[in-house]
Design an enzyme around this catalytic site. Structure first.
Site, PDB file in Angstrom:
ATOM      1  N   PHE A  13      52.616 141.435 152.901  1.00  0.00           N
ATOM      2  CA  PHE A  13      52.897 142.747 152.305  1.00  0.00           C
ATOM      3  C   PHE A  13      54.309 142.806 151.709  1.00  0.00           C
ATOM      4  CE2 PHE A  13      54.285 147.203 153.835  1.00  0.00           C
ATOM      5  CZ  PHE A  13      54.112 147.773 152.583  1.00  0.00           C
ATOM      6  N   THR A 132      63.062 144.248 162.286  1.00  0.00           N
ATOM      7  CA  THR A 132      62.431 145.565 162.351  1.00  0.00           C
ATOM      8  C   THR A 132      63.237 146.526 163.223  1.00  0.00           C
ATOM      9  OG1 THR A 132      60.480 146.692 163.225  1.00  0.00           O
ATOM     10  CG2 THR A 132      61.010 144.602 164.228  1.00  0.00           C
ATOM     11  N   ASP A 133      63.039 147.822 162.984  1.00  0.00           N
ATOM     12  CA  ASP A 133      63.689 148.814 163.857  1.00  0.00           C
ATOM     13  C   ASP A 133      63.070 148.828 165.265  1.00  0.00           C
ATOM     14  OD1 ASP A 133      61.231 149.989 163.236  1.00  0.00           O
ATOM     15  OD2 ASP A 133      62.073 151.870 162.473  1.00  0.00           O
ATOM     16  N   GLU A 134      61.889 148.208 165.419  1.00  0.00           N
ATOM     17  CA  GLU A 134      61.216 148.276 166.723  1.00  0.00           C
ATOM     18  C   GLU A 134      61.983 147.540 167.826  1.00  0.00           C
ATOM     19  OE1 GLU A 134      57.024 147.813 166.857  1.00  0.00           O
ATOM     20  OE2 GLU A 134      56.724 148.743 164.902  1.00  0.00           O
ATOM     21  N   TYR A 157      55.153 142.420 170.288  1.00  0.00           N
ATOM     22  CA  TYR A 157      55.648 142.190 168.916  1.00  0.00           C
ATOM     23  C   TYR A 157      57.158 142.388 168.854  1.00  0.00           C
ATOM     24  CZ  TYR A 157      57.006 143.527 164.152  1.00  0.00           C
ATOM     25  OH  TYR A 157      57.673 143.641 162.949  1.00  0.00           O
ATOM     26  N   LYS A 161      60.269 139.756 168.038  1.00  0.00           N
ATOM     27  CA  LYS A 161      61.227 139.937 166.944  1.00  0.00           C
ATOM     28  C   LYS A 161      62.657 140.014 167.495  1.00  0.00           C
ATOM     29  CE  LYS A 161      60.590 140.502 163.053  1.00  0.00           C
ATOM     30  NZ  LYS A 161      60.452 139.520 161.918  1.00  0.00           N
TER      31      LYS A 161
HETATM   32  P1  NAD Z   1      52.506 140.734 156.930  1.00  0.00           P
HETATM   33  O1  NAD Z   1      51.752 140.530 158.203  1.00  0.00           O
HETATM   34  O2  NAD Z   1      51.899 141.546 155.844  1.00  0.00           O
HETATM   35  O3  NAD Z   1      52.843 139.304 156.298  1.00  0.00           O
HETATM   36  C1  NAD Z   1      53.271 138.217 157.070  1.00  0.00           C
HETATM   37  C2  NAD Z   1      53.114 136.947 156.241  1.00  0.00           C
HETATM   38  O4  NAD Z   1      53.580 135.843 157.028  1.00  0.00           O
HETATM   39  C3  NAD Z   1      51.668 136.649 155.853  1.00  0.00           C
HETATM   40  O5  NAD Z   1      51.585 136.297 154.494  1.00  0.00           O
HETATM   41  C4  NAD Z   1      51.296 135.465 156.745  1.00  0.00           C
HETATM   42  O6  NAD Z   1      50.343 134.590 156.151  1.00  0.00           O
HETATM   43  C5  NAD Z   1      52.647 134.781 156.933  1.00  0.00           C
HETATM   44  N1  NAD Z   1      52.696 134.010 158.185  1.00  0.00           N
HETATM   45  C6  NAD Z   1      52.334 134.426 159.423  1.00  0.00           C
HETATM   46  N2  NAD Z   1      52.475 133.426 160.315  1.00  0.00           N
HETATM   47  C7  NAD Z   1      52.968 132.361 159.623  1.00  0.00           C
HETATM   48  C8  NAD Z   1      53.343 131.041 159.998  1.00  0.00           C
HETATM   49  N3  NAD Z   1      53.214 130.610 161.262  1.00  0.00           N
HETATM   50  N4  NAD Z   1      53.820 130.208 159.049  1.00  0.00           N
HETATM   51  C9  NAD Z   1      53.938 130.628 157.764  1.00  0.00           C
HETATM   52  N5  NAD Z   1      53.574 131.854 157.343  1.00  0.00           N
HETATM   53  C10 NAD Z   1      53.097 132.716 158.267  1.00  0.00           C
HETATM   54  O7  NAD Z   1      53.917 141.287 157.363  1.00  0.00           O
HETATM   55  P2  NAD Z   1      54.875 142.349 156.635  1.00  0.00           P
HETATM   56  O8  NAD Z   1      54.484 143.709 157.053  1.00  0.00           O
HETATM   57  O9  NAD Z   1      54.980 142.003 155.202  1.00  0.00           O
HETATM   58  O10 NAD Z   1      56.255 142.010 157.374  1.00  0.00           O
HETATM   59  C11 NAD Z   1      57.105 140.981 156.870  1.00  0.00           C
HETATM   60  C12 NAD Z   1      58.343 140.894 157.744  1.00  0.00           C
HETATM   61  O11 NAD Z   1      59.027 142.136 157.733  1.00  0.00           O
HETATM   62  C13 NAD Z   1      58.043 140.585 159.206  1.00  0.00           C
HETATM   63  O12 NAD Z   1      59.036 139.723 159.688  1.00  0.00           O
HETATM   64  C14 NAD Z   1      58.108 141.944 159.888  1.00  0.00           C
HETATM   65  O13 NAD Z   1      58.498 141.805 161.239  1.00  0.00           O
HETATM   66  C15 NAD Z   1      59.180 142.618 159.063  1.00  0.00           C
HETATM   67  N6  NAD Z   1      59.103 144.083 158.987  1.00  0.00           N
HETATM   68  C16 NAD Z   1      57.940 144.707 158.613  1.00  0.00           C
HETATM   69  C17 NAD Z   1      57.923 146.098 158.481  1.00  0.00           C
HETATM   70  C18 NAD Z   1      56.679 146.827 158.035  1.00  0.00           C
HETATM   71  O14 NAD Z   1      56.661 148.052 158.031  1.00  0.00           O
HETATM   72  N7  NAD Z   1      55.621 146.161 157.623  1.00  0.00           N
HETATM   73  C19 NAD Z   1      59.080 146.830 158.736  1.00  0.00           C
HETATM   74  C20 NAD Z   1      60.243 146.160 159.140  1.00  0.00           C
HETATM   75  C21 NAD Z   1      60.241 144.785 159.238  1.00  0.00           C
HETATM   76  O1  DAU Z   2      58.844 150.126 162.374  1.00  0.00           O
HETATM   77  C1  DAU Z   2      58.608 148.938 161.661  1.00  0.00           C
HETATM   78  C2  DAU Z   2      57.257 148.382 162.048  1.00  0.00           C
HETATM   79  O2  DAU Z   2      56.287 149.197 161.419  1.00  0.00           O
HETATM   80  C3  DAU Z   2      57.067 146.918 161.636  1.00  0.00           C
HETATM   81  O3  DAU Z   2      57.995 146.130 162.333  1.00  0.00           O
HETATM   82  C4  DAU Z   2      55.646 146.448 161.934  1.00  0.00           C
HETATM   83  O4  DAU Z   2      55.463 145.133 161.473  1.00  0.00           O
HETATM   84  C5  DAU Z   2      54.682 147.375 161.239  1.00  0.00           C
HETATM   85  O5  DAU Z   2      53.349 147.017 161.560  1.00  0.00           O
HETATM   86  C6  DAU Z   2      54.940 148.831 161.633  1.00  0.00           C
HETATM   87  O6  DAU Z   2      54.585 149.041 163.033  1.00  0.00           O
HETATM   88  P1  DAU Z   2      53.800 150.358 163.522  1.00  0.00           P
HETATM   89  O7  DAU Z   2      53.128 150.045 164.790  1.00  0.00           O
HETATM   90  O8  DAU Z   2      54.690 151.543 163.465  1.00  0.00           O
HETATM   91  O9  DAU Z   2      52.729 150.476 162.298  1.00  0.00           O
HETATM   92  P2  DAU Z   2      51.171 150.848 162.287  1.00  0.00           P
HETATM   93  O10 DAU Z   2      50.776 151.047 160.863  1.00  0.00           O
HETATM   94  O11 DAU Z   2      50.366 149.896 163.094  1.00  0.00           O
HETATM   95  O12 DAU Z   2      51.136 152.259 163.030  1.00  0.00           O
HETATM   96  C7  DAU Z   2      51.888 153.368 162.542  1.00  0.00           C
HETATM   97  C8  DAU Z   2      51.711 154.500 163.536  1.00  0.00           C
HETATM   98  O13 DAU Z   2      50.336 154.954 163.471  1.00  0.00           O
HETATM   99  C9  DAU Z   2      51.929 154.082 164.984  1.00  0.00           C
HETATM  100  O14 DAU Z   2      52.498 155.179 165.693  1.00  0.00           O
HETATM  101  C10 DAU Z   2      50.518 153.819 165.518  1.00  0.00           C
HETATM  102  C11 DAU Z   2      49.665 154.785 164.730  1.00  0.00           C
HETATM  103  N1  DAU Z   2      48.292 154.346 164.409  1.00  0.00           N
HETATM  104  C12 DAU Z   2      48.106 153.115 163.884  1.00  0.00           C
HETATM  105  C13 DAU Z   2      46.843 152.667 163.554  1.00  0.00           C
HETATM  106  C14 DAU Z   2      46.626 151.276 162.987  1.00  0.00           C
HETATM  107  C15 DAU Z   2      47.228 155.224 164.585  1.00  0.00           C
HETATM  108  O15 DAU Z   2      47.401 156.368 165.047  1.00  0.00           O
HETATM  109  N2  DAU Z   2      45.988 154.785 164.249  1.00  0.00           N
HETATM  110  C16 DAU Z   2      45.738 153.537 163.759  1.00  0.00           C
HETATM  111  O16 DAU Z   2      44.549 153.195 163.483  1.00  0.00           O
END
Ligand code: NAD
Ligand code: DAU
Length: 350
Positions: A13, A132-134, A157, A161
């Site tokens: 993503f 991540t903020d988590e 998770y 991280k």
């Molecule tokens: P995502 O799950 O959409 O993408 C992760 C990517 O990493 C995928 O393309 C996957 O194929 C690749 N990957 C996974 N394991 C691998 C491995 N062993 N070797 C090589 N490639 C591998 O994740 P995202 O939501 O795009 O998050 C990207 C980064 O940003 C992560 O480090 C996540 O912790 C961080 N992050 C995400 C969010 C969020 O809201 N999505 C917020 C803050 C930080």
């Molecule tokens: O804060 C940053 C994080 O945000 C990233 O580090 C993670 O990679 C990313 O997945 C995201 O984590 P969350 O757990 O916050 O995201 P998610 O979309 O899974 O859930 C958002 C909120 O919605 C959370 O409070 C859980 C809730 N939820 C989620 C799902 C999938 C629901 O209520 N129903 C659902 O079906």
């Protein structure tokens, strides 16, 4: 200036937006996208740039140390922007080992390879770890996460991280590896895998299926449009001092239930449904185990020091996001059917 930059997780993503931004904005850079194409990796996310001369895709696993070492020898990277991770909290609850392998061991493999490759001269080199903020745990009703907030991860998770963040800083302290870290809040926008709340809800509303809300829907997240995260990553990569950490967030807190109600209104409007139709799909389900109550970022440091600020209001970002998912039904269909996994074979093995 020419640079060769390794971006890990670029088929996911956030990574896909970062790769696209760097490939288009820096034609003099060589961008190597390393991704293992797990269920979350989708090369269709990169269709617009896949034939650009400054872009190379490499399929590989960051857990494989020999492979990573060879990659660093082959390409002599100037920098690493590390996004590859297992990223879904719910999956970490059922399969924590996958998170230790990719998020911890994979990060250490990259650190070791970077240190070995750059050991003679760290000048101009940079290891940028995306976190991540988590890692800061959960907030109560008040307060914000600052860069010096103590780590207190609550899920497998976030524990993985946090561990990887600590290893990056330990490499900086012990071996003087030049690094930066950023910790971002919840991203939303195009290309997000539909296991995450917003794309899942958009897809379910479109198909008139129940929208699962964990617990009472009172948990709070701070939402940021993914392009604004990518822009922050660009700024930090180029402008931050070594050893710095920046928090990135949208000043945009929503309870899950209010967020979904807002989405329902937008969807009713876009799908020409009577107002209130989509809200009827809201279904309260069993809460996530150990569900963090509230995340909220204080992003004033990056705003003050690097001049970053979110470029979109949430209303505009949500409209753009919903429009993208509705205009890209085939993208969603291919993920839901599993057909997207054949794209790599079609593109690279035929
Ligand atoms: P995502 O799950 O959409 O993408 C992760 C990517 O990493 C995928 O393309 C996957 O194929 C690749 N990957 C996974 N394991 C691998 C491995 N062993 N070797 C090589 N490639 C591998 O994740 P995202 O939501 O795009 O998050 C990207 C980064 O940003 C992560 O480090 C996540 O912790 C961080 N992050 C995400 C969010 C969020 O809201 N999505 C917020 C803050 C930080
Ligand atoms: O804060 C940053 C994080 O945000 C990233 O580090 C993670 O990679 C990313 O997945 C995201 O984590 P969350 O757990 O916050 O995201 P998610 O979309 O899974 O859930 C958002 C909120 O919605 C959370 O409070 C859980 C809730 N939820 C989620 C799902 C999938 C629901 O209520 N129903 C659902 O079906």
């Amino acid at each position: 200036m020419n640079k060769t930059i390794l971006i890990t997780g670029g088929a996911g993503f956030i990574g896909s937006h970062v790769v696209q931004l760097f490939v288009e904005k820096y034609p003099d850079y060589q961008i190597i996208n390393l991704d293992n194409l797990t269920y979350a990796g989708n090369l269709e996310n990169l269709k617009e740039i896949e034939n650009k001369p400054n872009y190379t895709f490499v399929k590989g696993n960051i857990v494989d140390a020999d492979f990573i070492n060879k990659l660093f020898t082959d390409y002599s990277f100037d920098g690493v922007i590390h996004l590859a991770a297992e990223s879904h909290v719910d999956r970490s609850i059922t399969d924590p080992v996958a998170f230790i392998n990719t998020n911890v061991l994979g990060t250490i493999n990259l650190l070791m390879a970077a240190k070995e490759s750059w050991k003679d001269n760290f000048e101009g080199k940079r290891f940028y770890h995306i976190s991540t903020d988590e890692v800061y745990g959960a907030l109560g009703d008040t307060g914000f996460f600052l860069e010096n907030t103590a780590y207190d991860p609550q899920s497998p998770y976030s524990a993985s991280k946090a561990s990887s963040d600590h290893f990056v800083r330990a490499y900086g302290n012990t071996y003087k590896l030049p690094f930066v870290v950023s910790n971002c809040s919840n991203n939303y926008g195009p290309n997000q895998f539909p296991e995450k709340l917003l794309p899942l809800a958009i897809n379910n509303i479109k198909n008139s299926k129940p929208i699962p809300i964990y617990g009472k829907g009172e948990n709070i997240r701070d939402w940021l449009f993914v392009h604004d995260h990518a822009k922050a990553i660009d700024l930090i990569y180029h402008k931050a001092e070594n050893g710095k950490t920046y928090n990135i967030g949208g000043h945009n807190e929503w309870t899950n239930i209010d967020l979904i109600r807002m989405l329902c209104k937008i969807m009713d409007n876009k799908l020409d449904r009577e107002e209130g139709t989509s809200e009827k799909l809201i279904t309260y389900v069993t809460d996530r185990a150990g569900h963090d109550m509230r995340y909220a970022i204080d992003a004033s440091l990056i705003e003050k020091e690097l001049g970053w600020t979110p470029s979109l209001t949430f209303e505009v970002g949500m409209e753009k996001t919903v429009d993208w998912y509705l205009e890209n039904e085939a993208w969603m269909e291919r993920i839901v059917s599993g057909a997207y996994e054949a794209y790599y074979d079609k593109m690279y093995n035929s």
